[in-house]
Design a protein around this motif. Structure first.
Motif, PDB file in Angstrom:
ATOM      1  N   ARG A   1       0.841  -1.204   0.000  1.00  0.00           N
ATOM      2  CA  ARG A   1       0.000   0.000   0.000  1.00  0.00           C
ATOM      3  C   ARG A   1       0.876   1.253   0.000  1.00  0.00           C
ATOM      4  NH1 ARG A   1      -4.525   0.730   4.557  1.00  0.00           N
ATOM      5  NH2 ARG A   1      -2.686   1.178   5.819  1.00  0.00           N
TER       6      ARG A   1
ATOM      7  N   ARG B   1     -14.736  13.916   4.587  1.00  0.00           N
ATOM      8  CA  ARG B   1     -13.484  13.355   4.073  1.00  0.00           C
ATOM      9  C   ARG B   1     -13.162  14.073   2.759  1.00  0.00           C
ATOM     10  NH1 ARG B   1      -9.611  11.648   6.320  1.00  0.00           N
ATOM     11  NH2 ARG B   1      -9.015   9.864   5.067  1.00  0.00           N
TER      12      ARG B   1
ATOM     13  N   LEU C   1     -10.043   5.121   2.861  1.00  0.00           N
ATOM     14  CA  LEU C   1      -8.760   4.424   2.769  1.00  0.00           C
ATOM     15  C   LEU C   1      -9.059   2.917   2.776  1.00  0.00           C
ATOM     16  CD1 LEU C   1      -5.603   5.163   2.955  1.00  0.00           C
ATOM     17  CD2 LEU C   1      -5.774   4.029   5.157  1.00  0.00           C
TER      18      LEU C   1
ATOM     19  N   THR D   1      -6.999  -3.643   7.976  1.00  0.00           N
ATOM     20  CA  THR D   1      -7.801  -4.261   9.043  1.00  0.00           C
ATOM     21  C   THR D   1      -9.224  -4.513   8.537  1.00  0.00           C
ATOM     22  OG1 THR D   1      -6.532  -2.804  10.483  1.00  0.00           O
ATOM     23  CG2 THR D   1      -8.270  -4.109  11.526  1.00  0.00           C
ATOM     24  N   ARG D   2      -9.760  -3.561   7.777  1.00  0.00           N
ATOM     25  CA  ARG D   2     -11.103  -3.735   7.173  1.00  0.00           C
ATOM     26  C   ARG D   2     -11.134  -5.021   6.342  1.00  0.00           C
ATOM     27  NH1 ARG D   2     -13.025  -2.730   2.163  1.00  0.00           N
ATOM     28  NH2 ARG D   2     -15.153  -1.941   1.886  1.00  0.00           N
TER      29      ARG D   2
ATOM     30  N   GLY E   1      -8.788  -0.575  12.572  1.00  0.00           N
ATOM     31  CA  GLY E   1      -7.576  -0.040  11.958  1.00  0.00           C
ATOM     32  C   GLY E   1      -6.371  -0.625  12.667  1.00  0.00           C
TER      33      GLY E   1
HETATM   34  N1  PMP Z   1      -8.882   5.081   7.437  1.00  0.00           N
HETATM   35  C1  PMP Z   1      -7.935   5.997   7.703  1.00  0.00           C
HETATM   36  C2  PMP Z   1      -8.189   7.419   7.335  1.00  0.00           C
HETATM   37  C3  PMP Z   1      -6.727   5.612   8.306  1.00  0.00           C
HETATM   38  O1  PMP Z   1      -5.782   6.522   8.577  1.00  0.00           O
HETATM   39  C4  PMP Z   1      -6.539   4.259   8.659  1.00  0.00           C
HETATM   40  C5  PMP Z   1      -5.261   3.828   9.328  1.00  0.00           C
HETATM   41  N2  PMP Z   1      -4.276   3.529   8.399  1.00  0.00           N
HETATM   42  C6  PMP Z   1      -7.550   3.340   8.355  1.00  0.00           C
HETATM   43  C7  PMP Z   1      -8.710   3.790   7.744  1.00  0.00           C
HETATM   44  C8  PMP Z   1      -7.390   1.880   8.668  1.00  0.00           C
HETATM   45  O2  PMP Z   1      -6.405   1.327   7.837  1.00  0.00           O
HETATM   46  P1  PMP Z   1      -5.584   0.050   8.289  1.00  0.00           P
HETATM   47  O3  PMP Z   1      -6.576  -0.957   8.743  1.00  0.00           O
HETATM   48  O4  PMP Z   1      -4.874  -0.368   7.061  1.00  0.00           O
HETATM   49  O5  PMP Z   1      -4.680   0.476   9.377  1.00  0.00           O
END
Ligand code: PMP
Length: 296
Positions: free
Chosen positions: A61, A143, A211, A215-216, A250
């Motif tokens: 990513r 956003r 984003l 984790t999603r 996240g």
């Molecule tokens: N949305 C935003 C705006 C974020 O900053 C994050 C953290 N990286 C996430 C979602 C969750 O992403 P991840 O599960 O990849 O950490």
């Protein structure tokens, strides 16, 4: 909070150096214009030793983020992962939050960077939102519109929006904000994605205005394994205020249950929610616990 000690070591452009001796040029687009890309990764102390969770996905990513904002990315991902393990070892970190950052060489123009550096640092960081259920408000900030900035890229400048939303939420007595997208749909938190639960099913906004959280994606995978229905669809404020429960997810927050959205309190007790099951399963997964292996 102190992020480093006099002994802390960073990785910068192929070398390990003391954080105290590291410096960045003042005349750069990263500092002035928020033109940098970064990642947030966690390493966990597991019975298999320290393991960086989804390391490849995060560095992929990072590469995609760089490409989306026309920054060069000439590093080998396998090598970056190897160097990150070395960084943890040099800093004697077992559980850690890892922050790679790509930033620009001196250049004050508004033309895409041709020369960049990569820095990776790490520190011990507990759950970003702690363990308690979050009091959340719908933010007055939206956003960023994906037509204005690549929202799928983890670009430093996009986080001014996050800082504004969290600051507003805290000033109103809430723990965290939930932002809508430019179409008025639920998007995500300042640093986390969101799921809502209704009648035993989970719903989450589709990709496009958020984003693409790692984790999603992991939560969606766990739902498939656990035979929990999960549906990606546009959600409204009304949908969330009629839901049974909700949670943020996240890397930094892991799975954080939400108590209320504005004045609306979720009716299900957190321990009775699908989110709570996902929270436990996620922890087993990142810790490489034996019982998760049995589940899959
Ligand atoms: N949305 C935003 C705006 C974020 O900053 C994050 C953290 N990286 C996430 C979602 C969750 O992403 P991840 O599960 O990849 O950490």
């Amino acid at each position: 909070m102190k992020y480093s000690t006099p002994n802390t070591v960073l990785y910068i452009d192929g070398k390990f150096e003391k954080a105290a001796d590291a410096n960045a040029d003042i005349y750069g687009q990263s500092l002035h214009y928020g033109y940098a890309v970064f990642e947030g990764i966690r390493a966990y102390q597991t019975h298999n030793g320290t393991r960086i969770f989804k390391a490849r996905e995060h560095f992929e990513r990072l590469k995609k983020s760089a490409e989306l904002v026309h920054m060069p990315f000439n590093w080998d991902i396998d090598d970056l992962i190897k160097q990150t393990y070395k960084l943890l070892e040099l800093n004697n970190l077992k559980d850690a939050y890892i922050r790679p950052l790509i930033y620009c060489a001196p250049n004050m123009t508004l033309v895409a960077a041709t020369e960049v550096s990569i820095m990776i640092c790490a520190w011990d960081w507990g759950l970003y939102l702690g363990h308690k259920l979050q009091k959340v408000c719908i933010s007055s900030y939206e956003r960023p519109n994906p037509k204005s900035t690549p929202i799928e890229a983890k670009v430093s400048g996009n986080y001014v929006n996050s800082i504004l939303a969290t600051t507003e939420a805290r000033s109103k007595g809430f723990d965290e904000a939930l932002l809508l997208d430019s179409d008025g749909h639920i998007a995500e938190g300042p640093g986390a994605n969101i799921f809502i639960e209704k009648k035993g099913r989970l719903y989450t906004p589709p990709l496009g205005n958020i984003l693409p959280g790692i984790t999603r994606a992991t939560v969606m995978h766990l739902c498939r394994v656990l035979d929990i229905d999960v549906i990606e669809k546009h959600l409204t404020v009304k949908d969330i205020k009629h839901a049974d429960s909700a949670f943020f997810c996240g890397t930094a927050v892991e799975i954080a249950g939400i108590a209320n959205i504005d004045e609306y309190k979720f009716p299900l007790r957190w321990t009775d929610t699908v989110g709570s099951t996902i929270q436990r399963t996620y922890k087993s997964l990142v810790l490489e616990k034996h019982n998760y292996e049995v589940i899959i």
